[in-house]
Design a protein around this motif. Sequence first.
Motif, short mmCIF file in Angstrom:
data_model
loop_
_atom_site.label_atom_id
_atom_site.label_comp_id
_atom_site.label_asym_id
_atom_site.label_seq_id
_atom_site.Cartn_x
_atom_site.Cartn_y
_atom_site.Cartn_z
N LEU A 148 44.46 37.99 38.25
CA LEU A 148 43.70 38.58 39.34
C LEU A 148 43.65 37.52 40.43
N CYS A 152 42.71 35.96 44.00
CA CYS A 152 41.68 36.00 45.03
C CYS A 152 42.11 35.05 46.15
N LYS A 175 37.06 45.10 40.03
CA LYS A 175 38.46 44.77 39.80
C LYS A 175 38.65 44.25 38.37
N MET A 176 37.76 43.39 37.94
CA MET A 176 37.83 42.88 36.56
C MET A 176 37.72 44.02 35.56
N TYR A 220 40.98 45.83 35.15
CA TYR A 220 41.91 45.08 34.30
C TYR A 220 41.51 45.20 32.84
N LEU A 258 43.15 37.02 30.96
CA LEU A 258 42.91 37.40 32.35
C LEU A 258 42.65 36.11 33.09
N MET A 295 41.93 34.36 36.55
CA MET A 295 41.46 34.59 37.92
C MET A 295 41.86 33.38 38.73
#
Length: 92
Positions: A3, A5, A22-23, A26, A46, A48
């Motif tokens: 993800l 940013c 958004k999390m 996913y 995941l 970020m």
Amino acid sequence: MVLVCNGFIDGSPQTQKALLDKMEGYLNHTQSEVFQEKYADWSVILRMTFDEEPDQLVMSLLNKCKPWTDDYAVNLEFEIGGKQVRCFVEQS
């Protein structure tokens, strides 16, 4: 899963909600039939990624998300400026 940013991530309620939404997308995807068929035996991460350190409110929020990602059997990782960090350290 990554993800991304880009830019400074502010701590506004709208930004926090968008990030959590958004999390959630996913995380929910990891439970889908298609994902499970393809990656059932894989360890899921995941990550970020942030261009720069996000606002302190975002850091605090994300520090609290580990139990949530654990519920999905997803390892949560963070990267700031291209360097992996174990967790966000709140500064006093």
